[in-house]
Design a protein around this motif. Structure first.
Motif, PDB file in Angstrom:
ATOM      1  N   LYS A 117      54.674 -27.222 -65.586  1.00  0.00           N
ATOM      2  CA  LYS A 117      53.737 -26.110 -65.434  1.00  0.00           C
ATOM      3  C   LYS A 117      54.240 -24.866 -66.160  1.00  0.00           C
ATOM      4  O   LYS A 117      53.463 -24.147 -66.800  1.00  0.00           O
ATOM      5  CB  LYS A 117      53.509 -25.819 -63.950  1.00  0.00           C
ATOM      6  CG  LYS A 117      52.775 -26.922 -63.211  1.00  0.00           C
ATOM      7  CD  LYS A 117      52.712 -26.653 -61.726  1.00  0.00           C
ATOM      8  CE  LYS A 117      51.990 -27.788 -61.003  1.00  0.00           C
ATOM      9  NZ  LYS A 117      51.948 -27.597 -59.542  1.00  0.00           N
TER      10      LYS A 117
ATOM     11  N   ALA B 101      52.432 -22.935 -69.353  1.00  0.00           N
ATOM     12  CA  ALA B 101      52.136 -21.517 -69.138  1.00  0.00           C
ATOM     13  C   ALA B 101      52.783 -20.657 -70.216  1.00  0.00           C
ATOM     14  O   ALA B 101      52.189 -19.665 -70.675  1.00  0.00           O
ATOM     15  CB  ALA B 101      52.615 -21.082 -67.757  1.00  0.00           C
TER      16      ALA B 101
ATOM     17  N   ILE C 227      42.152 -15.368 -65.522  1.00  0.00           N
ATOM     18  CA  ILE C 227      43.196 -16.305 -65.109  1.00  0.00           C
ATOM     19  C   ILE C 227      42.720 -17.020 -63.853  1.00  0.00           C
ATOM     20  O   ILE C 227      42.472 -16.399 -62.814  1.00  0.00           O
ATOM     21  CB  ILE C 227      44.537 -15.607 -64.856  1.00  0.00           C
ATOM     22  CG1 ILE C 227      44.990 -14.832 -66.109  1.00  0.00           C
ATOM     23  CG2 ILE C 227      45.594 -16.622 -64.464  1.00  0.00           C
ATOM     24  CD1 ILE C 227      46.343 -14.164 -65.958  1.00  0.00           C
TER      25      ILE C 227
ATOM     26  N   THR D 183      49.608 -23.546 -61.524  1.00  0.00           N
ATOM     27  CA  THR D 183      50.161 -23.462 -62.884  1.00  0.00           C
ATOM     28  C   THR D 183      50.094 -22.048 -63.435  1.00  0.00           C
ATOM     29  O   THR D 183      51.077 -21.531 -63.998  1.00  0.00           O
ATOM     30  CB  THR D 183      49.404 -24.412 -63.830  1.00  0.00           C
ATOM     31  OG1 THR D 183      49.614 -25.761 -63.413  1.00  0.00           O
ATOM     32  CG2 THR D 183      49.901 -24.265 -65.272  1.00  0.00           C
ATOM     33  N   LEU D 184      48.965 -21.390 -63.265  1.00  0.00           N
ATOM     34  CA  LEU D 184      48.739 -20.114 -63.947  1.00  0.00           C
ATOM     35  C   LEU D 184      49.496 -18.910 -63.389  1.00  0.00           C
ATOM     36  O   LEU D 184      49.601 -17.898 -64.092  1.00  0.00           O
ATOM     37  CB  LEU D 184      47.245 -19.838 -64.019  1.00  0.00           C
ATOM     38  CG  LEU D 184      46.508 -20.835 -64.934  1.00  0.00           C
ATOM     39  CD1 LEU D 184      45.013 -20.573 -64.944  1.00  0.00           C
ATOM     40  CD2 LEU D 184      47.067 -20.790 -66.351  1.00  0.00           C
TER      41      LEU D 184
ATOM     42  N   HIS E 259      52.559 -18.808 -63.390  1.00  0.00           N
ATOM     43  CA  HIS E 259      53.633 -18.741 -64.390  1.00  0.00           C
ATOM     44  C   HIS E 259      53.161 -18.017 -65.649  1.00  0.00           C
ATOM     45  O   HIS E 259      53.972 -17.417 -66.368  1.00  0.00           O
ATOM     46  CB  HIS E 259      54.110 -20.154 -64.738  1.00  0.00           C
ATOM     47  CG  HIS E 259      54.635 -20.919 -63.564  1.00  0.00           C
ATOM     48  ND1 HIS E 259      55.814 -20.587 -62.934  1.00  0.00           N
ATOM     49  CD2 HIS E 259      54.134 -21.983 -62.882  1.00  0.00           C
ATOM     50  CE1 HIS E 259      56.027 -21.431 -61.929  1.00  0.00           C
ATOM     51  NE2 HIS E 259      55.022 -22.272 -61.876  1.00  0.00           N
ATOM     52  N   LEU E 260      51.865 -18.069 -65.932  1.00  0.00           N
ATOM     53  CA  LEU E 260      51.286 -17.295 -67.036  1.00  0.00           C
ATOM     54  C   LEU E 260      51.172 -15.824 -66.643  1.00  0.00           C
ATOM     55  O   LEU E 260      51.552 -14.938 -67.415  1.00  0.00           O
ATOM     56  CB  LEU E 260      49.907 -17.855 -67.390  1.00  0.00           C
ATOM     57  CG  LEU E 260      49.018 -16.997 -68.303  1.00  0.00           C
ATOM     58  CD1 LEU E 260      49.658 -16.831 -69.673  1.00  0.00           C
ATOM     59  CD2 LEU E 260      47.635 -17.596 -68.419  1.00  0.00           C
TER      60      LEU E 260
ATOM     61  N   SER F  60      42.674 -23.634 -65.100  1.00  0.00           N
ATOM     62  CA  SER F  60      43.515 -24.715 -64.593  1.00  0.00           C
ATOM     63  C   SER F  60      42.632 -25.895 -64.205  1.00  0.00           C
ATOM     64  O   SER F  60      41.404 -25.784 -64.132  1.00  0.00           O
ATOM     65  CB  SER F  60      44.300 -24.235 -63.370  1.00  0.00           C
ATOM     66  OG  SER F  60      43.408 -23.852 -62.328  1.00  0.00           O
TER      67      SER F  60
ATOM     68  N   VAL G 150      44.573 -25.047 -69.385  1.00  0.00           N
ATOM     69  CA  VAL G 150      46.031 -25.027 -69.249  1.00  0.00           C
ATOM     70  C   VAL G 150      46.411 -26.032 -68.162  1.00  0.00           C
ATOM     71  O   VAL G 150      46.335 -25.739 -66.969  1.00  0.00           O
ATOM     72  CB  VAL G 150      46.549 -23.615 -68.902  1.00  0.00           C
ATOM     73  CG1 VAL G 150      48.068 -23.592 -68.932  1.00  0.00           C
ATOM     74  CG2 VAL G 150      45.977 -22.575 -69.857  1.00  0.00           C
TER      75      VAL G 150
END
Length: 229
Positions: free
Chosen positions: A65, A69, A84, A89-90, A92-93, A158, A192
């Protein structure tokens, strides 16, 4: 018949068990077998949205992940307005959004909002409404109306599953309307999702893969596309 997270077509299951599709459908409707039927496919009920836990998901497949990201974060440019999505996962973005770059973040996810609110010089638009603890996200008609007024330059989405024929899926039906509205309002759209999502079928389809400019984390593909408009 199928491992957790995997899916099997009823026709294939019938061949494996040397029985008929009608028999399988009847048995699944008559018994608490722990197997869920979604259209013509079978999956374990434990993978159904009602059993999904965001807190559990945040602790699984973490390195993969983070890697996708990081690729997605390279696409963010000063003065972007980005969407977002919710999920594990996101965040981490979100934590890698640059400070003081005149970036606006739009999200329906509480975990994303909590991260972004601590980043200096970043504008936050939270699409609030009814809070769904299982996904850590909000949904409401007001959120959909807000999205109609926002011009999103890049949307990051995601997924809990990406299936060859059934498309991009998530666990919860309440997520679909916001995801669809954000896809429609985004000039560029990025899926993503790491490779573990490939071949998984979740209850709610919200898009097809060809609706995205790129799938960051797609099996067999390398670096993410250029951030240039």
């Amino acid at each position: 018949m199928c491992a957790s997270g995997a899916i099997v077509h009823i026709a294939d299951a019938a061949k494996q068990l040397e029985t008929s599709e009608i028999t399988i459908r009847r048995d699944l409707s008559d018994n608490d077998s722990g197997i869920l039927r979604l259209g013509g496919y079978l999956m374990f009920a434990s993978d159904n949205g009602e059993r999904y836990s965001l807190s559990h998901a945040q602790g699984t497949n973490t390195q993969a992940k983070i890697e996708v990201a990081l690729q997605a974060a390279e696409l963010i440019a000063p003065e972007d307005t980005i969407f977002i999505d919710c999920g594990s996962t996101l965040p981490h973005l979100a934590s890698r959004i640059p400070q003081n770059a005149n970036i606006t973040v739009v999200t329906q996810a509480l975990n994303i909002a909590e991260i972004v609110a601590r980043i200096e010089g970043v504008n936050l638009i939270l699409l609030a409404g009814i809070y769904h603890a299982e996904s850590g996200s909000f949904s409401s008609e007001t959120a959909l109306k807000m999205l109609q007024e926002i011009n999103i330059t890049k949307g990051f989405f995601s997924a809990a599953g990406v299936h060859e024929t059934e498309g991009v899926t998530c666990f919860h039906f309440h997520e679909v309307a916001v995801k669809r509205a954000a896809i429609a309002r985004s000039q560029r759209r990025f899926l993503v999702a790491d490779t573990s999502k490939w071949g998984k079928l979740r209850p709610a389809t919200f898009a097809q893969v060809n609706e995205f400019d790129a799938w960051i984390g797609k099996p067999g593909h390398g670096p993410s596309p250029s951030a240039a408009p």
